[in-house]
Design a protein around this motif. Structure first.
Motif, PDB file in Angstrom:
ATOM      1  N   LYS A   1      19.594 -26.653 -47.064  1.00  0.00           N
ATOM      2  CA  LYS A   1      18.255 -26.141 -47.322  1.00  0.00           C
ATOM      3  C   LYS A   1      18.376 -24.702 -47.795  1.00  0.00           C
ATOM      4  O   LYS A   1      19.168 -23.929 -47.257  1.00  0.00           O
ATOM      5  CB  LYS A   1      17.378 -26.191 -46.068  1.00  0.00           C
ATOM      6  N   VAL A   2      17.576 -24.372 -48.805  1.00  0.00           N
ATOM      7  CA  VAL A   2      17.520 -23.006 -49.319  1.00  0.00           C
ATOM      8  C   VAL A   2      16.083 -22.544 -49.188  1.00  0.00           C
ATOM      9  O   VAL A   2      15.192 -23.096 -49.841  1.00  0.00           O
ATOM     10  CB  VAL A   2      17.980 -22.935 -50.794  1.00  0.00           C
ATOM     11  N   ASP A   3      15.868 -21.572 -48.336  1.00  0.00           N
ATOM     12  CA  ASP A   3      14.518 -21.079 -48.040  1.00  0.00           C
ATOM     13  C   ASP A   3      13.550 -22.232 -47.778  1.00  0.00           C
ATOM     14  O   ASP A   3      12.428 -22.256 -48.268  1.00  0.00           O
ATOM     15  CB  ASP A   3      13.999 -20.192 -49.177  1.00  0.00           C
ATOM     16  N   GLY A   4      14.008 -23.230 -47.037  1.00  0.00           N
ATOM     17  CA  GLY A   4      13.160 -24.346 -46.637  1.00  0.00           C
ATOM     18  C   GLY A   4      13.147 -25.516 -47.605  1.00  0.00           C
ATOM     19  O   GLY A   4      12.709 -26.596 -47.247  1.00  0.00           O
ATOM     20  N   ALA A   5      13.608 -25.342 -48.845  1.00  0.00           N
ATOM     21  CA  ALA A   5      13.637 -26.426 -49.824  1.00  0.00           C
ATOM     22  C   ALA A   5      14.957 -27.185 -49.683  1.00  0.00           C
ATOM     23  O   ALA A   5      16.025 -26.601 -49.851  1.00  0.00           O
ATOM     24  CB  ALA A   5      13.495 -25.875 -51.240  1.00  0.00           C
ATOM     25  N   GLN A   6      14.881 -28.481 -49.359  1.00  0.00           N
ATOM     26  CA  GLN A   6      16.106 -29.258 -49.173  1.00  0.00           C
ATOM     27  C   GLN A   6      16.650 -29.705 -50.521  1.00  0.00           C
ATOM     28  O   GLN A   6      15.913 -30.195 -51.366  1.00  0.00           O
ATOM     29  CB  GLN A   6      15.862 -30.470 -48.286  1.00  0.00           C
ATOM     30  N   LEU A   7      17.957 -29.513 -50.705  1.00  0.00           N
ATOM     31  CA  LEU A   7      18.629 -29.925 -51.932  1.00  0.00           C
ATOM     32  C   LEU A   7      19.270 -31.288 -51.713  1.00  0.00           C
ATOM     33  O   LEU A   7      19.753 -31.588 -50.623  1.00  0.00           O
ATOM     34  CB  LEU A   7      19.718 -28.927 -52.325  1.00  0.00           C
TER      35      LEU A   7
ATOM     36  N   VAL B   1      28.158 -25.855 -53.025  1.00  0.00           N
ATOM     37  CA  VAL B   1      27.680 -27.239 -53.020  1.00  0.00           C
ATOM     38  C   VAL B   1      27.573 -27.746 -54.455  1.00  0.00           C
ATOM     39  O   VAL B   1      27.489 -26.958 -55.405  1.00  0.00           O
ATOM     40  CB  VAL B   1      26.300 -27.397 -52.336  1.00  0.00           C
ATOM     41  N   THR B   2      27.553 -29.059 -54.587  1.00  0.00           N
ATOM     42  CA  THR B   2      27.223 -29.695 -55.857  1.00  0.00           C
ATOM     43  C   THR B   2      25.881 -30.379 -55.637  1.00  0.00           C
ATOM     44  O   THR B   2      25.774 -31.310 -54.844  1.00  0.00           O
ATOM     45  CB  THR B   2      28.286 -30.736 -56.259  1.00  0.00           C
ATOM     46  N   ALA B   3      24.858 -29.902 -56.317  1.00  0.00           N
ATOM     47  CA  ALA B   3      23.496 -30.402 -56.124  1.00  0.00           C
ATOM     48  C   ALA B   3      23.088 -31.303 -57.282  1.00  0.00           C
ATOM     49  O   ALA B   3      23.553 -31.135 -58.412  1.00  0.00           O
ATOM     50  CB  ALA B   3      22.518 -29.237 -56.006  1.00  0.00           C
ATOM     51  N   VAL B   4      22.209 -32.253 -56.977  1.00  0.00           N
ATOM     52  CA  VAL B   4      21.648 -33.132 -58.000  1.00  0.00           C
ATOM     53  C   VAL B   4      20.382 -32.479 -58.533  1.00  0.00           C
ATOM     54  O   VAL B   4      19.538 -32.016 -57.760  1.00  0.00           O
ATOM     55  CB  VAL B   4      21.329 -34.523 -57.409  1.00  0.00           C
ATOM     56  N   HIS B   5      20.251 -32.425 -59.851  1.00  0.00           N
ATOM     57  CA  HIS B   5      19.084 -31.814 -60.483  1.00  0.00           C
ATOM     58  C   HIS B   5      17.949 -32.830 -60.499  1.00  0.00           C
ATOM     59  O   HIS B   5      17.689 -33.504 -61.494  1.00  0.00           O
ATOM     60  CB  HIS B   5      19.434 -31.346 -61.899  1.00  0.00           C
ATOM     61  N   THR B   6      17.268 -32.954 -59.362  1.00  0.00           N
ATOM     62  CA  THR B   6      16.158 -33.888 -59.188  1.00  0.00           C
ATOM     63  C   THR B   6      14.891 -33.328 -59.835  1.00  0.00           C
ATOM     64  O   THR B   6      14.844 -32.131 -60.165  1.00  0.00           O
ATOM     65  CB  THR B   6      15.913 -34.141 -57.689  1.00  0.00           C
ATOM     66  N   PRO B   7      13.842 -34.140 -60.009  1.00  0.00           N
ATOM     67  CA  PRO B   7      12.598 -33.631 -60.598  1.00  0.00           C
ATOM     68  C   PRO B   7      11.984 -32.469 -59.816  1.00  0.00           C
ATOM     69  O   PRO B   7      11.340 -31.599 -60.402  1.00  0.00           O
ATOM     70  CB  PRO B   7      11.668 -34.849 -60.580  1.00  0.00           C
TER      71      PRO B   7
ATOM     72  N   GLY C   1      24.036 -35.177 -64.141  1.00  0.00           N
ATOM     73  CA  GLY C   1      22.833 -34.523 -63.629  1.00  0.00           C
ATOM     74  C   GLY C   1      23.055 -33.645 -62.424  1.00  0.00           C
ATOM     75  O   GLY C   1      22.173 -33.485 -61.596  1.00  0.00           O
ATOM     76  N   THR C   2      24.259 -33.057 -62.312  1.00  0.00           N
ATOM     77  CA  THR C   2      24.547 -32.202 -61.164  1.00  0.00           C
ATOM     78  C   THR C   2      24.748 -30.762 -61.610  1.00  0.00           C
ATOM     79  O   THR C   2      24.971 -30.477 -62.785  1.00  0.00           O
ATOM     80  CB  THR C   2      25.813 -32.661 -60.414  1.00  0.00           C
ATOM     81  N   VAL C   3      24.671 -29.880 -60.651  1.00  0.00           N
ATOM     82  CA  VAL C   3      24.905 -28.465 -60.892  1.00  0.00           C
ATOM     83  C   VAL C   3      25.732 -27.909 -59.737  1.00  0.00           C
ATOM     84  O   VAL C   3      25.437 -28.177 -58.571  1.00  0.00           O
ATOM     85  CB  VAL C   3      23.582 -27.681 -61.087  1.00  0.00           C
TER      86      VAL C   3
END
Length: 115
Positions: free
Chosen positions: A12-18, A52-58, A101-103
């Motif tokens: 979570k980054v400032d409450g937003a879950q990746l 981390v490797t995050a998925v670029h979701t909508p 689709g990852t970053v």
């Protein structure tokens, strides 16, 4: 009986879950030690980080991540350990991979604490 040591971790980054793929990386120590002679060493302070490797979701919080300079990153590992990075900001040059689709994200910060 075996103990589960790998699997899902949550970021979570400032409450937003990746949504992430693979795992998370966080340092176990805040110093780097180098031996000079047997029993003598020097220490160098290390910058706390989370990779981390995050998925670029909508709903990926792109603007929040790229402009944030005092974020809190919480990484909960599958083994129950939690690493909290405060004063966090993105470093390097994160770029979206069109193939999957990852970053790749690396957050450095002021203080990292294992809980």
């Amino acid at each position: 009986m075996g103990q589960r040591v790998a699997g899902t971790c949550y970021v979570k980054v400032d409450g937003a879950q990746l949504t992430i793929t693979g795992g998370c990386e966080a340092p176990l120590m805040d110093v780097k030690r180098e031996s000079i002679l047997p029993g003598l060493y020097k220490e160098e302070q290390l910058t706390p980080y989370v990779k981390v490797t995050a998925v670029h979701t909508p709903d990926f919080p792109l603007k929040q991540l790229t402009t944030g300079t005092d974020m809190t990153v919480t990484c909960e590992f599958n083994n129950g350990k939690v690493y909290v990075l405060s004063g966090a900001y993105l470093v390097d040059e994160p770029a979206l991979s069109g193939d999957d689709g990852t970053v790749e994200l690396q957050f450095d910060g002021l203080k990292g604490v294992w809980q």
